[in-house]
Design a protein around this motif. Sequence first.
Motif, PDB file in Angstrom:
ATOM      1  N   GLU A  12       1.037  19.367   8.215  1.00 47.28           N
ATOM      2  CA  GLU A  12       2.359  19.764   8.761  1.00 47.28           C
ATOM      3  C   GLU A  12       3.049  18.616   9.236  1.00 47.28           C
ATOM      4  OE1 GLU A  12       1.500  23.160  10.810  1.00 47.28           O
ATOM      5  OE2 GLU A  12       0.614  24.326   9.236  1.00 47.28           O
ATOM      6  N   LEU A  13       2.593  17.652   9.971  1.00 47.72           N
ATOM      7  CA  LEU A  13       3.237  16.877  10.936  1.00 47.72           C
ATOM      8  C   LEU A  13       3.586  15.798  10.030  1.00 47.72           C
ATOM      9  CD1 LEU A  13       0.934  16.509  14.069  1.00 47.72           C
ATOM     10  CD2 LEU A  13       3.392  17.426  13.852  1.00 47.72           C
ATOM     11  N   LEU A  14       2.943  15.471   8.853  1.00 49.69           N
ATOM     12  CA  LEU A  14       3.175  14.563   7.919  1.00 49.69           C
ATOM     13  C   LEU A  14       4.661  14.954   7.443  1.00 49.69           C
ATOM     14  CD1 LEU A  14       2.525  11.853   6.394  1.00 49.69           C
ATOM     15  CD2 LEU A  14       1.194  13.596   4.721  1.00 49.69           C
ATOM     16  N   ARG A  15       4.896  16.180   6.952  1.00 46.50           N
ATOM     17  CA  ARG A  15       5.939  16.697   6.638  1.00 46.50           C
ATOM     18  C   ARG A  15       7.198  16.718   7.523  1.00 46.50           C
ATOM     19  NH1 ARG A  15       2.271  18.970   3.011  1.00 46.50           N
ATOM     20  NH2 ARG A  15       3.019  19.323   1.092  1.00 46.50           N
ATOM     21  N   ALA A  16       7.045  16.484   8.830  1.00 48.77           N
ATOM     22  CA  ALA A  16       7.849  16.659   9.899  1.00 48.77           C
ATOM     23  C   ALA A  16       8.745  15.448   9.831  1.00 48.77           C
ATOM     24  CB  ALA A  16       7.252  17.056  10.925  1.00 48.77           C
ATOM     25  N   THR A  17       8.306  14.400   9.358  1.00 43.78           N
ATOM     26  CA  THR A  17       9.336  13.202   9.634  1.00 43.78           C
ATOM     27  C   THR A  17       9.359  12.346   8.303  1.00 43.78           C
ATOM     28  OG1 THR A  17       9.233  11.145  10.992  1.00 43.78           O
ATOM     29  CG2 THR A  17       7.201  11.880  10.066  1.00 43.78           C
ATOM     30  N   THR A  18      10.086  11.304   8.257  1.00 44.00           N
ATOM     31  CA  THR A  18      10.133  10.734   7.049  1.00 44.00           C
ATOM     32  C   THR A  18      10.018   9.241   6.984  1.00 44.00           C
ATOM     33  OG1 THR A  18      12.487  10.296   7.540  1.00 44.00           O
ATOM     34  CG2 THR A  18      12.133  12.446   6.358  1.00 44.00           C
ATOM     35  N   VAL A  19       9.555   8.620   8.048  1.00 43.77           N
ATOM     36  CA  VAL A  19       9.342   7.150   8.343  1.00 43.77           C
ATOM     37  C   VAL A  19       7.931   6.963   8.635  1.00 43.77           C
ATOM     38  CG1 VAL A  19       9.666   5.018   9.437  1.00 43.77           C
ATOM     39  CG2 VAL A  19      11.842   6.597   8.931  1.00 43.77           C
ATOM     40  N   GLY A  20       7.025   6.188   7.853  1.00 45.19           N
ATOM     41  CA  GLY A  20       5.713   5.914   8.377  1.00 45.19           C
ATOM     42  C   GLY A  20       5.332   4.307   8.059  1.00 45.19           C
ATOM     43  N   ARG A  21       3.967   4.082   8.163  1.00 49.75           N
ATOM     44  CA  ARG A  21       3.771   2.682   7.936  1.00 49.75           C
ATOM     45  C   ARG A  21       2.591   2.569   7.241  1.00 49.75           C
ATOM     46  NH1 ARG A  21       4.282   4.454  12.363  1.00 49.75           N
ATOM     47  NH2 ARG A  21       5.770   3.879  14.057  1.00 49.75           N
ATOM     48  N   VAL A  22       2.842   1.437   6.097  1.00 50.57           N
ATOM     49  CA  VAL A  22       1.699   1.486   5.168  1.00 50.57           C
ATOM     50  C   VAL A  22       0.746   0.256   5.699  1.00 50.57           C
ATOM     51  CG1 VAL A  22       0.900   0.522   2.942  1.00 50.57           C
ATOM     52  CG2 VAL A  22       2.769   2.137   3.300  1.00 50.57           C
ATOM     53  N   GLY A  23      -0.513   0.239   5.888  1.00 52.39           N
ATOM     54  CA  GLY A  23      -1.371  -0.805   6.479  1.00 52.39           C
ATOM     55  C   GLY A  23      -2.360  -1.155   5.405  1.00 52.39           C
ATOM     56  N   PHE A  24      -2.508  -2.578   5.397  1.00 49.74           N
ATOM     57  CA  PHE A  24      -3.445  -3.158   4.349  1.00 49.74           C
ATOM     58  C   PHE A  24      -3.872  -4.578   4.776  1.00 49.74           C
ATOM     59  CE2 PHE A  24       0.784  -3.663   3.126  1.00 49.74           C
ATOM     60  CZ  PHE A  24       0.885  -5.105   2.535  1.00 49.74           C
ATOM     61  N   VAL A  25      -4.591  -5.083   4.154  1.00 44.21           N
ATOM     62  CA  VAL A  25      -5.275  -6.630   4.365  1.00 44.21           C
ATOM     63  C   VAL A  25      -4.590  -7.424   2.954  1.00 44.21           C
ATOM     64  CG1 VAL A  25      -7.052  -8.137   4.616  1.00 44.21           C
ATOM     65  CG2 VAL A  25      -7.038  -5.851   5.740  1.00 44.21           C
ATOM     66  N   ALA A  26      -3.862  -8.203   3.455  1.00 40.80           N
ATOM     67  CA  ALA A  26      -3.530  -9.378   2.447  1.00 40.80           C
ATOM     68  C   ALA A  26      -3.618 -10.671   3.230  1.00 40.80           C
ATOM     69  CB  ALA A  26      -1.948  -9.117   2.045  1.00 40.80           C
ATOM     70  N   ASP A  27      -4.209 -11.590   2.175  1.00 33.71           N
ATOM     71  CA  ASP A  27      -4.429 -13.051   2.584  1.00 33.71           C
ATOM     72  C   ASP A  27      -5.113 -13.133   4.168  1.00 33.71           C
ATOM     73  OD1 ASP A  27      -2.947 -13.969   0.208  1.00 33.71           O
ATOM     74  OD2 ASP A  27      -1.002 -13.656   1.341  1.00 33.71           O
ATOM     75  N   ALA A  28      -6.218 -12.396   4.167  1.00 36.85           N
ATOM     76  CA  ALA A  28      -6.953 -12.237   5.214  1.00 36.85           C
ATOM     77  C   ALA A  28      -6.282 -12.020   6.584  1.00 36.85           C
ATOM     78  CB  ALA A  28      -7.791 -13.698   5.623  1.00 36.85           C
ATOM     79  N   ARG A  29      -5.115 -11.257   6.437  1.00 33.81           N
ATOM     80  CA  ARG A  29      -4.461 -10.720   7.625  1.00 33.81           C
ATOM     81  C   ARG A  29      -3.973  -9.294   7.446  1.00 33.81           C
ATOM     82  NH1 ARG A  29       0.859 -14.238   7.731  1.00 33.81           N
ATOM     83  NH2 ARG A  29       1.470 -12.226   8.665  1.00 33.81           N
ATOM     84  N   VAL A  30      -4.183  -8.557   8.475  1.00 29.01           N
ATOM     85  CA  VAL A  30      -3.603  -7.126   8.457  1.00 29.01           C
ATOM     86  C   VAL A  30      -1.874  -7.194   8.440  1.00 29.01           C
ATOM     87  CG1 VAL A  30      -3.691  -5.064   9.697  1.00 29.01           C
ATOM     88  CG2 VAL A  30      -5.445  -6.486   9.792  1.00 29.01           C
ATOM     89  N   GLN A  31      -1.484  -6.367   7.242  1.00 28.83           N
ATOM     90  CA  GLN A  31      -0.119  -6.252   7.246  1.00 28.83           C
ATOM     91  C   GLN A  31       0.255  -4.758   7.604  1.00 28.83           C
ATOM     92  OE1 GLN A  31       2.052  -8.667   6.147  1.00 28.83           O
ATOM     93  NE2 GLN A  31       0.235 -10.181   6.046  1.00 28.83           N
ATOM     94  N   ILE A  32       1.480  -4.469   8.322  1.00 25.92           N
ATOM     95  CA  ILE A  32       1.808  -2.886   8.359  1.00 25.92           C
ATOM     96  C   ILE A  32       3.447  -3.211   7.961  1.00 25.92           C
ATOM     97  CG2 ILE A  32       2.017  -1.242  10.235  1.00 25.92           C
ATOM     98  CD1 ILE A  32      -0.354  -2.659  11.543  1.00 25.92           C
ATOM     99  N   ILE A  33       3.697  -2.196   7.089  1.00 27.71           N
ATOM    100  CA  ILE A  33       4.886  -2.246   6.470  1.00 27.71           C
ATOM    101  C   ILE A  33       5.726  -0.785   6.713  1.00 27.71           C
ATOM    102  CG2 ILE A  33       6.272  -2.523   4.446  1.00 27.71           C
ATOM    103  CD1 ILE A  33       4.818  -4.921   5.122  1.00 27.71           C
ATOM    104  N   PRO A  34       6.809  -0.950   7.400  1.00 30.37           N
ATOM    105  CA  PRO A  34       7.497   0.391   7.609  1.00 30.37           C
ATOM    106  C   PRO A  34       8.049   0.931   6.316  1.00 30.37           C
ATOM    107  CG  PRO A  34       8.660  -1.319   8.583  1.00 30.37           C
ATOM    108  CD  PRO A  34       7.381  -2.016   8.228  1.00 30.37           C
ATOM    109  N   VAL A  35       7.895   2.230   6.223  1.00 33.40           N
ATOM    110  CA  VAL A  35       8.644   2.586   4.792  1.00 33.40           C
ATOM    111  C   VAL A  35       9.155   4.117   5.164  1.00 33.40           C
ATOM    112  CG1 VAL A  35       7.327   1.464   3.337  1.00 33.40           C
ATOM    113  CG2 VAL A  35       6.553   3.723   3.983  1.00 33.40           C
ATOM    114  N   ASN A  36      10.043   4.621   4.552  1.00 36.21           N
ATOM    115  CA  ASN A  36      10.613   5.911   4.549  1.00 36.21           C
ATOM    116  C   ASN A  36       9.790   6.494   3.232  1.00 36.21           C
ATOM    117  OD1 ASN A  36      12.883   4.258   3.150  1.00 36.21           O
ATOM    118  ND2 ASN A  36      13.738   6.389   2.813  1.00 36.21           N
TER     119      ASN A  36
END
Length: 132
Positions: A12-36
């Motif tokens: 329900e909370l996931l549906r309550a907003t439209t902006v989140g963050r995708v997190g992953f590891v790339a090139d041995a670094r944690v990346q966090i990218i905001p997305v709608n």
Amino acid sequence: MMTELSEQECRELLRATTVGRVGFVADARVQIIPVNYLVDGDDVVIRTAPSGLLSALTRSTLQVAFEVDHHDDLAGSGWSVLLGGAISEMTDEELAAVPGASRRSPWAEGDRSLPLRFTPSSISGRRVRRAR
């Protein structure tokens, strides 16, 4: 006080907003990218650049995180929902079948023509409230 959220509350909370963050590891670094994003059933749909960092996740077996949250400074409360899973490419036809997709445009500039589907394999959440 911190409390665990049920899976239903998380959805329900996931549906309550439209902006989140995708997190992953790339090139041995944690990346966090905001997305709608847009929710489709249990999945999260985003659009990105065909040659961007997020597009490369479709060719990886690494787990990806997706997080949304909210806080209210005056009330001393907030919540966070965290999903773990995988990202796959969608066709334009699959995107067109997602309710509301034609009305939601990416906020980021440039070519965001690649639709991606985040399919969660785990979901958890927490709510925190300041003691009065």
